[in-house]
Design a protein around this motif. Structure first.
Motif, PDB file in Angstrom:
ATOM      1  N   SER A   1       0.854  -1.181   0.000  1.00  0.00           N
ATOM      2  CA  SER A   1       0.000   0.000   0.000  1.00  0.00           C
ATOM      3  C   SER A   1       0.899   1.243   0.000  1.00  0.00           C
ATOM      4  CB  SER A   1      -0.880  -0.047   1.259  1.00  0.00           C
ATOM      5  OG  SER A   1      -1.285   1.241   1.630  1.00  0.00           O
TER       6      SER A   1
ATOM      7  N   LYS B   1       0.433   4.438  -0.095  1.00  0.00           N
ATOM      8  CA  LYS B   1       0.183   5.616   0.724  1.00  0.00           C
ATOM      9  C   LYS B   1       0.686   5.444   2.157  1.00  0.00           C
ATOM     10  CE  LYS B   1      -4.852   5.206   1.333  1.00  0.00           C
ATOM     11  NZ  LYS B   1      -5.005   3.837   0.949  1.00  0.00           N
ATOM     12  N   THR B   2       0.862   4.203   2.579  1.00  0.00           N
ATOM     13  CA  THR B   2       1.336   3.958   3.941  1.00  0.00           C
ATOM     14  C   THR B   2       2.761   4.490   4.121  1.00  0.00           C
ATOM     15  OG1 THR B   2      -0.020   1.986   3.980  1.00  0.00           O
ATOM     16  CG2 THR B   2       1.652   2.170   5.695  1.00  0.00           C
TER      17      THR B   2
ATOM     18  N   GLU C   1       0.152  -1.377  -4.612  1.00  0.00           N
ATOM     19  CA  GLU C   1      -1.243  -0.928  -4.549  1.00  0.00           C
ATOM     20  C   GLU C   1      -1.207   0.594  -4.446  1.00  0.00           C
ATOM     21  OE1 GLU C   1      -4.740   0.729  -2.730  1.00  0.00           O
ATOM     22  OE2 GLU C   1      -2.960   0.398  -1.504  1.00  0.00           O
TER      23      GLU C   1
ATOM     24  N   ASN D   1      -6.290   1.614  -7.158  1.00  0.00           N
ATOM     25  CA  ASN D   1      -7.499   1.900  -6.387  1.00  0.00           C
ATOM     26  C   ASN D   1      -7.761   3.396  -6.356  1.00  0.00           C
ATOM     27  OD1 ASN D   1      -8.376  -0.652  -5.345  1.00  0.00           O
ATOM     28  ND2 ASN D   1      -6.612  -0.657  -3.963  1.00  0.00           N
TER      29      ASN D   1
ATOM     30  N   ARG E   1     -14.675  -2.321  -6.398  1.00  0.00           N
ATOM     31  CA  ARG E   1     -14.561  -2.236  -4.952  1.00  0.00           C
ATOM     32  C   ARG E   1     -15.958  -2.382  -4.367  1.00  0.00           C
ATOM     33  NH1 ARG E   1     -11.187   1.795  -1.010  1.00  0.00           N
ATOM     34  NH2 ARG E   1     -12.278   1.262   0.917  1.00  0.00           N
TER      35      ARG E   1
ATOM     36  N   HIS F   1     -12.104  -3.005   1.156  1.00  0.00           N
ATOM     37  CA  HIS F   1     -11.183  -2.546   2.197  1.00  0.00           C
ATOM     38  C   HIS F   1     -12.121  -2.057   3.278  1.00  0.00           C
ATOM     39  CE1 HIS F   1      -7.828  -0.455   4.164  1.00  0.00           C
ATOM     40  NE2 HIS F   1      -8.567   0.625   4.186  1.00  0.00           N
TER      41      HIS F   1
ATOM     42  N   THR G   1      -9.746   0.839   8.463  1.00  0.00           N
ATOM     43  CA  THR G   1      -8.337   0.839   8.803  1.00  0.00           C
ATOM     44  C   THR G   1      -8.195   0.760  10.320  1.00  0.00           C
ATOM     45  OG1 THR G   1      -6.238   1.888   8.247  1.00  0.00           O
ATOM     46  CG2 THR G   1      -8.024   3.377   8.872  1.00  0.00           C
TER      47      THR G   1
ATOM     48  N   GLY H   1      -6.511  -3.578   3.073  1.00  0.00           N
ATOM     49  CA  GLY H   1      -5.601  -3.527   4.231  1.00  0.00           C
ATOM     50  C   GLY H   1      -6.405  -3.368   5.503  1.00  0.00           C
ATOM     51  N   GLY H   2      -5.792  -2.720   6.493  1.00  0.00           N
ATOM     52  CA  GLY H   2      -6.544  -2.379   7.695  1.00  0.00           C
ATOM     53  C   GLY H   2      -6.165  -3.115   8.965  1.00  0.00           C
TER      54      GLY H   2
ATOM     55  N   GLU I   1      -3.661  -5.978   0.848  1.00  0.00           N
ATOM     56  CA  GLU I   1      -2.997  -4.672   0.662  1.00  0.00           C
ATOM     57  C   GLU I   1      -2.555  -4.132   2.012  1.00  0.00           C
ATOM     58  OE1 GLU I   1      -6.210  -2.511  -1.076  1.00  0.00           O
ATOM     59  OE2 GLU I   1      -6.051  -3.504  -3.018  1.00  0.00           O
TER      60      GLU I   1
ATOM     61  N   GLY J   1      -0.848  -2.483   4.941  1.00  0.00           N
ATOM     62  CA  GLY J   1       0.089  -1.363   5.034  1.00  0.00           C
ATOM     63  C   GLY J   1       0.712  -1.300   6.415  1.00  0.00           C
ATOM     64  N   ARG J   2       0.003  -0.633   7.322  1.00  0.00           N
ATOM     65  CA  ARG J   2       0.634  -0.283   8.605  1.00  0.00           C
ATOM     66  C   ARG J   2       1.160  -1.483   9.389  1.00  0.00           C
ATOM     67  NH1 ARG J   2      -2.896   3.430  11.167  1.00  0.00           N
ATOM     68  NH2 ARG J   2      -4.474   3.071   9.611  1.00  0.00           N
TER      69      ARG J   2
ATOM     70  N   TYR K   1       2.317   5.942   7.604  1.00  0.00           N
ATOM     71  CA  TYR K   1       1.575   7.177   7.366  1.00  0.00           C
ATOM     72  C   TYR K   1       2.288   8.467   7.750  1.00  0.00           C
ATOM     73  CZ  TYR K   1      -2.070   4.015   6.069  1.00  0.00           C
ATOM     74  OH  TYR K   1      -2.755   3.023   5.444  1.00  0.00           O
TER      75      TYR K   1
HETATM   76  C1  LIG Z   1      -7.683   0.607  -0.573  1.00  0.00           C
HETATM   77  C2  LIG Z   1      -6.700   0.526   0.540  1.00  0.00           C
HETATM   78  N1  LIG Z   1      -5.878  -0.532   0.615  1.00  0.00           N
HETATM   79  C3  LIG Z   1      -4.958  -0.640   1.606  1.00  0.00           C
HETATM   80  C4  LIG Z   1      -4.819   0.315   2.589  1.00  0.00           C
HETATM   81  C5  LIG Z   1      -3.790   0.123   3.671  1.00  0.00           C
HETATM   82  O1  LIG Z   1      -4.388   0.077   4.921  1.00  0.00           O
HETATM   83  P1  LIG Z   1      -3.595  -0.273   6.248  1.00  0.00           P
HETATM   84  O2  LIG Z   1      -2.375   0.585   6.298  1.00  0.00           O
HETATM   85  O3  LIG Z   1      -4.565   0.070   7.328  1.00  0.00           O
HETATM   86  O4  LIG Z   1      -3.253  -1.730   6.203  1.00  0.00           O
HETATM   87  C6  LIG Z   1      -5.671   1.434   2.552  1.00  0.00           C
HETATM   88  C7  LIG Z   1      -5.565   2.474   3.585  1.00  0.00           C
HETATM   89  O5  LIG Z   1      -6.485   3.062   4.071  1.00  0.00           O
HETATM   90  C8  LIG Z   1      -6.626   1.539   1.500  1.00  0.00           C
HETATM   91  O6  LIG Z   1      -7.444   2.601   1.428  1.00  0.00           O
END
Ligand SMILES: Cc1ncc(COP(=O)(O)O)c(C=O)c1O
Lengths: 86, 452
Positions: free
Chosen positions: B81, B83-84, B102, B125, B171, B215, B218, B255-256, B304, B306-307, B401
């Protein structure tokens, strides 16, 4: 010296104020300072005692002492409104 | 005579019989080293504050998660992921471990391409992909996860114009028993929207439906919610097979998974509240295995995460700027980092350890950042040994993050270093400079001189 007279101190850093029922913990330096205050010593004397035996300089300690005395006032461990180290 | 070590005097009121609202002491030992490197030396070399990432911890977390799923289910694929944490060095650790990418924006998509991720291994996504970005993803044959009907229409149009057959999933959002339910992304399961979208894709015959995505939220502390999600998506895959004779290739559960941080307001410490990765894997794998697929129909399970894979690998090192006493008697300590770079302090009560030896006495304090802004609070209540100016501290579990959501606000952002698996320290993002910020600015001719 305006520390309340009836404050009880233990060697292990336990402080009890019988007039309010509150108890406190202090670290060894804090305990030593409260001991000096009970004996009626002033800030200058306390500074001399502490800086002679601990790794701290005069100005650094003065700042910490002022802060500590301020806390004693906030915790109502002093008598009246005067400064504890007057 | 050698003088004794000095600790400033502290006094602390005891609240007998009451839960101490500040919580109890949590720090017993100083944290002097990160992966064998002295905190002091790292700060000396790279400046304070400083983010430090442990490659070893990242790889270990990935391997633990991979094992937890692969020992329970035969077809598992992780997708990092972005953005993480999208520092390229970080992404490539996970790519080297086998993760796909992702992404949720054109910017992240291009980062994945720059990191040399094959287009077919990028999952796209997000609710706001532009036409140009979709075109790019179609050309690279990526997996495009459709968020809403407008996107479905644009994508169908693009496919026709480009004479390509994009691979897509939708989704899906759903009720998994966890509230609040996330229903703003994707098509709803219960009200039939998801089935309508599937119908349009299959009947339209311009897009190749290859999977289903969800998803559910989170920092989900309830593993059973994932069991529900896996069961519902499996059910939908079976329906598609039955209705259209079409076998979908994968289920992507997003994720989450929680990390070991303590959410604000939570009674339990994060380390006690956070389920293990095995506790998440169990209901997910069981639900898919029990859904009624034949062995060769079993879908690929994409995660997916992440954290949970990176939070613990990240540390923020910093320095005490000053101590002061608030009017109500509380101790306040000002640190050289705040919410500007530790964004997650809005969500978590981060664990913070002194980096030098301390005695057994503690005091209650509030920790402030360096910003001249009232919002800049790192911890509202914390019990710590007395800290003094220039002492060093270590904030734990900050890998997720922060290095993406940090703000260039009031001050510059610090360097990020990674301690490699061979213990070498590499700068993976340089400390910002005045020039790196100023280079984006332009001043109109008539405003070039202040005329003061
Ligand atoms: C579509 C999607 N996938 C994966 C993640 C990663 O989530 P996390 O870091 O909580 O595992 C997110 C984060 O919000 C997300 O929006």
């Amino acid at each position: 010296m305006k520390l309340k007279k009836n404050i009880a101190l233990s060697d292990t850093g336990f402080v009890f104020d019988p007039s309010t029922g509150n108890s406190f913990t202090v670290n060894p330096i804090g305990l030593e300072i409260i001991g000096y205050l009970k004996e009626g010593r002033n800030a200058e004397e306390i500074k001399r005692e502490i800086t002679a035996r601990y790794e701290t300089d005069g100005p650094g300690f003065e700042k910490d002492l002022a802060d500590f005395v301020n806390m004693l006032q906030k915790l109502k461990l002093t008598d009246g409104n005067g400064k504890a180290t007057d | 005579m050698k003088k004794q070590a000095y600790e400033r005097p502290i006094i602390q009121k005891l609240n007998t019989g009451l839960m101490n609202k500040y919580g109890t002491k949590t720090e017993y030992e100083p944290v002097t080293h990160i992966d064998g490197h002295a905190v002091h030396d790292l700060l000396q070399a790279h400046g304070s504050p400083l983010f430090v990432l442990s490659e070893k911890t990242m790889r270990q977390a990935f391997r633990d998660a991979n094992r937890a799923f692969k020992t329970r289910y035969p077809k598992v694929q992780f997708a990092w992921s972005y953005k993480t944490n999208y520092l390229s060095a970080v992404c490539n650790v996970y790519h080297q471990e086998g993760s796909w990418a992702e992404v949720v924006s054109g910017f992240e998509y291009r980062k994945a391409l720059d990191n040399k991720v094959p287009g077919t291994k990028i999952i796209f996504n997000g609710p706001a992909k532009t036409g140009e970005e979709l075109e790019l993803a179609i050309r690279h044959d990526s997996l495009i996860h459709i968020d809403h009907f407008d996107e479905l229409y644009s994508l169908t149009q693009l496919a026709e114009n480009m004479n390509r057959r994009p691979r897509v999933a939708i989704r899906v959002n759903m009720d998994t028993g966890v509230y609040p339910m996330w229903d703003r992304f994707g098509f709803n399961y219960e009200d039939g929207q998801a089935r309508d979208a599937i119908h349009m894709i299959v009947q339209g015959d311009k897009l190749e439906l290859v999977g289903l995505h969800c998803h559910i939220g989170t920092f989900m502390l309830s593993p059973s919610a994932y069991g529900v999600a896996a069961a519902k998506l499996s059910q939908l895959v079976m329906e598609v097979k039955k209705t259209y004779g079409k076998t979908l290739q994968y289920i992507d559960l997003g994720g989450g998974f929680a990390s070991k941080n303590t959410l604000k307001g939570s009674y339990l410490q994060g380390v006690d509240a956070c389920p293990t990765i095995d506790q998440y894997a169990e209901p997910i794998c069981t639900a898919i295995l029990n859904a009624g697929f034949t062995e060769d129909e079993l879908p690929l399970l994409i995660l997916e995460t992440g954290r949970a894979l990176i939070d613990e690998a990240g540390y923020l090192l910093g320095t005490v700027v000053s101590n002061k006493r608030l009017a109500d008697g509380r101790r306040a300590t000002i640190l050289d980092f705040g919410v500007n770079i530790l964004f997650t302090s809005f969500w978590y009560d981060h664990r913070i350890s002194p980096a030098q030896p301390f005695g057994q006495y503690t005091e209650d304090a509030v920790l402030y950042g360096p910003l001249c802004m009232n919002i800049d609070v790192v911890r509202e209540h914390i019990t710590l040994p007395p800290l003094k100016k220039d002492d060093r501290v270590v904030v734990h579990t900050v890998g997720a993050y922060n290095m993406t959501q940090w703000m260039q606000f009031i001050t510059l952002r610090p360097a990020v270093v990674m301690v490699g698996k061979d213990q070498t320290v590499s700068v993976v993002r340089k400390r910002e400079t005045m020039a790196s910020i100023q280079q984006e600015e332009q001043v109109p001719e008539h405003l070039k001189h202040p005329d003061l």
